[in-house]
Motif scaffolding. Structure first.
Motif, PDB file in Angstrom:
ATOM      1  N   LEU A 199       0.818  -1.212   0.000  1.00  0.00           N
ATOM      2  CA  LEU A 199       0.000   0.000   0.000  1.00  0.00           C
ATOM      3  C   LEU A 199       0.853   1.263   0.000  1.00  0.00           C
ATOM      4  O   LEU A 199       0.573   2.220  -0.729  1.00  0.00           O
ATOM      5  CB  LEU A 199      -0.935   0.011   1.214  1.00  0.00           C
ATOM      6  CG  LEU A 199      -2.152  -0.912   1.157  1.00  0.00           C
ATOM      7  CD1 LEU A 199      -2.934  -0.841   2.467  1.00  0.00           C
ATOM      8  CD2 LEU A 199      -3.067  -0.548  -0.019  1.00  0.00           C
ATOM      9  N   LEU A 200       1.901   1.275   0.814  1.00  0.00           N
ATOM     10  CA  LEU A 200       2.774   2.450   0.880  1.00  0.00           C
ATOM     11  C   LEU A 200       3.535   2.645  -0.430  1.00  0.00           C
ATOM     12  O   LEU A 200       3.735   3.776  -0.881  1.00  0.00           O
ATOM     13  CB  LEU A 200       3.750   2.322   2.052  1.00  0.00           C
ATOM     14  CG  LEU A 200       3.126   2.369   3.451  1.00  0.00           C
ATOM     15  CD1 LEU A 200       4.186   2.128   4.520  1.00  0.00           C
ATOM     16  CD2 LEU A 200       2.402   3.689   3.702  1.00  0.00           C
ATOM     17  N   ASP A 201       3.932   1.551  -1.054  1.00  0.00           N
ATOM     18  CA  ASP A 201       4.644   1.615  -2.331  1.00  0.00           C
ATOM     19  C   ASP A 201       3.748   2.206  -3.416  1.00  0.00           C
ATOM     20  O   ASP A 201       4.169   3.081  -4.186  1.00  0.00           O
ATOM     21  CB  ASP A 201       5.122   0.217  -2.719  1.00  0.00           C
ATOM     22  CG  ASP A 201       6.046   0.247  -3.925  1.00  0.00           C
ATOM     23  OD1 ASP A 201       7.025   1.012  -3.897  1.00  0.00           O
ATOM     24  OD2 ASP A 201       5.782  -0.494  -4.890  1.00  0.00           O
ATOM     25  N   GLN A 202       2.512   1.731  -3.485  1.00  0.00           N
ATOM     26  CA  GLN A 202       1.550   2.251  -4.461  1.00  0.00           C
ATOM     27  C   GLN A 202       1.246   3.724  -4.195  1.00  0.00           C
ATOM     28  O   GLN A 202       1.141   4.541  -5.118  1.00  0.00           O
ATOM     29  CB  GLN A 202       0.265   1.417  -4.422  1.00  0.00           C
ATOM     30  CG  GLN A 202      -0.932   2.012  -5.172  1.00  0.00           C
ATOM     31  CD  GLN A 202      -0.680   2.173  -6.658  1.00  0.00           C
ATOM     32  OE1 GLN A 202       0.278   1.622  -7.214  1.00  0.00           O
ATOM     33  NE2 GLN A 202      -1.529   2.949  -7.317  1.00  0.00           N
ATOM     34  N   MET A 255      13.524   9.341  -1.747  1.00  0.00           N
ATOM     35  CA  MET A 255      14.233   8.885  -0.546  1.00  0.00           C
ATOM     36  C   MET A 255      13.386   7.893   0.241  1.00  0.00           C
ATOM     37  O   MET A 255      13.876   6.854   0.704  1.00  0.00           O
ATOM     38  CB  MET A 255      14.592  10.078   0.337  1.00  0.00           C
ATOM     39  CG  MET A 255      15.739  10.934  -0.161  1.00  0.00           C
ATOM     40  SD  MET A 255      15.912  12.467   0.797  1.00  0.00           S
ATOM     41  CE  MET A 255      15.994  11.849   2.467  1.00  0.00           C
ATOM     42  N   LEU A 256      12.105   8.212   0.392  1.00  0.00           N
ATOM     43  CA  LEU A 256      11.193   7.317   1.121  1.00  0.00           C
ATOM     44  C   LEU A 256      11.023   5.998   0.389  1.00  0.00           C
ATOM     45  O   LEU A 256      11.009   4.932   1.009  1.00  0.00           O
ATOM     46  CB  LEU A 256       9.843   8.005   1.323  1.00  0.00           C
ATOM     47  CG  LEU A 256       9.831   9.234   2.248  1.00  0.00           C
ATOM     48  CD1 LEU A 256       8.476   9.968   2.166  1.00  0.00           C
ATOM     49  CD2 LEU A 256      10.122   8.843   3.696  1.00  0.00           C
ATOM     50  N   GLU A 257      10.920   6.067  -0.924  1.00  0.00           N
ATOM     51  CA  GLU A 257      10.770   4.843  -1.751  1.00  0.00           C
ATOM     52  C   GLU A 257      12.006   3.950  -1.612  1.00  0.00           C
ATOM     53  O   GLU A 257      11.899   2.732  -1.448  1.00  0.00           O
ATOM     54  CB  GLU A 257      10.579   5.247  -3.215  1.00  0.00           C
ATOM     55  CG  GLU A 257      10.439   4.095  -4.189  1.00  0.00           C
ATOM     56  CD  GLU A 257       9.062   3.480  -4.186  1.00  0.00           C
ATOM     57  OE1 GLU A 257       8.944   2.349  -3.686  1.00  0.00           O
ATOM     58  OE2 GLU A 257       8.124   4.119  -4.651  1.00  0.00           O
ATOM     59  N   SER A 258      13.178   4.594  -1.643  1.00  0.00           N
ATOM     60  CA  SER A 258      14.426   3.845  -1.509  1.00  0.00           C
ATOM     61  C   SER A 258      14.510   3.157  -0.144  1.00  0.00           C
ATOM     62  O   SER A 258      14.894   1.991  -0.043  1.00  0.00           O
ATOM     63  CB  SER A 258      15.618   4.795  -1.704  1.00  0.00           C
ATOM     64  OG  SER A 258      16.825   4.144  -1.438  1.00  0.00           O
ATOM     65  N   SER A 259      14.135   3.875   0.904  1.00  0.00           N
ATOM     66  CA  SER A 259      14.160   3.294   2.257  1.00  0.00           C
ATOM     67  C   SER A 259      13.156   2.169   2.391  1.00  0.00           C
ATOM     68  O   SER A 259      13.434   1.155   3.021  1.00  0.00           O
ATOM     69  CB  SER A 259      13.844   4.385   3.289  1.00  0.00           C
ATOM     70  OG  SER A 259      14.838   5.378   3.279  1.00  0.00           O
TER      71      SER A 259
END
Length: 266
Positions: A199-202, A255-259
């Motif tokens: 969900l967070l990735d989408q 940055m958030l996606e990478s983490s």
């Protein structure tokens, strides 16, 4: 405290001190010519944040973390003061004590939210109480999606009404970002159950696509304003200012996606 703390602190201060400096200028430009005390205060804040920006650029990754911690406290105090000034101005506008001035109440509220975000970020860095990743993803997006929605509204209202196509595009962006903000708040109210990696990735992917579109629209508008090819009362610096904030949001999303990717892989 480490090199990471120093670089993160300097990145925040360099970006947001410039933003605060420019807010001071935009407020000043919106005051009436006889609002001399408010203009004086805005000029003082401009000088304060210009000096903070200058000093931040003199530090390096090798600077003692304790020096940066003390600097952060000083900047936090300045951010708190400009937040209070912006809220004072908002109160004057909403109580009809500045008739004929040109600062929208929503714009003043908007820039006060940014000052509050900045001071909180410095506090978090100094105390080491940064949000856990799942919370950071939702909180950062809720904050910045509202900022982007506001920008679209300001652009639409500051363009000349005869620029019908651009005004319509601004309205569409405003609607799209309002919807994204509602979605983000729904995810926020469903946490912690909503904080799954898929969900967070989408969520991040969807927001990235929309922010890129708005960033490109702002870039085009900035270039048109700078070359005097469209009719508006938008200051060229304001056009550049909102463009930089969209760029900042995209960097944060990446940055958030990478983490998130590292966390799910680990």
């Amino acid at each position: 405290m480490s090199n990471g703390f120093v670089m993160r602190s300097l990145d925040e201060v360099r970006f947001w001190s410039r933003i605060m400096k420019e807010h001071s200028l935009f407020l000043k430009l919106g005051f009436r010519c006889d609002d001399t005390q408010l203009i004086h205060e805005a000029n003082q804040f401009y000088a304060v944040f210009e000096e903070i920006e200058r000093r931040s650029n003199a530090f390096t990754s090798e600077t003692d973390p304790e020096v940066i911690k003390r600097f952060n406290v000083e900047v936090h105090n300045a951010a708190s003061r400009i937040w209070a000034f912006k809220r004072k101005v908002l109160g004057l506008i909403l109580s009809c004590q500045l008739p004929g001035a040109n600062n929208f109440p929503l714009l003043v509220d908007h820039i006060s939210r940014e000052a509050f975000y900045f001071r909180n970020r410095l506090e978090e860095l100094n105390t080491g109480r940064l949000d856990p990743l799942p919370d950071a993803i939702i909180n950062e997006n809720v904050f910045f999606l509202r900022i982007m929605a506001d920008h679209a509204k300001f652009i639409g209202h500051l363009l000349d009404p005869s620029e019908r196509q651009l005004v319509e595009q601004s309205r569409n962006f405003s609607h799209d970002f309002d919807q994204l903000l509602f979605q983000a708040r729904d995810l926020e109210s469903m946490r912690p159950q909503s904080q799954t990696v898929p969900l967070l990735d989408q969520f991040l992917d969807q927001n990235r696509i929309s922010v890129k579109s708005l960033r490109d629209f702002k870039k085009t508008a900035k270039e048109l304003i700078e070359s005097c090819r469209i009719k508006s009362i938008i200051h060229p610096l304001l056009a550049d200012h909102v463009f930089r904030e969209a760029e900042r949001f995209l960097i944060i999303i990446d940055m958030l996606e990478s983490s998130l990717t590292k966390t799910s892989a680990g």
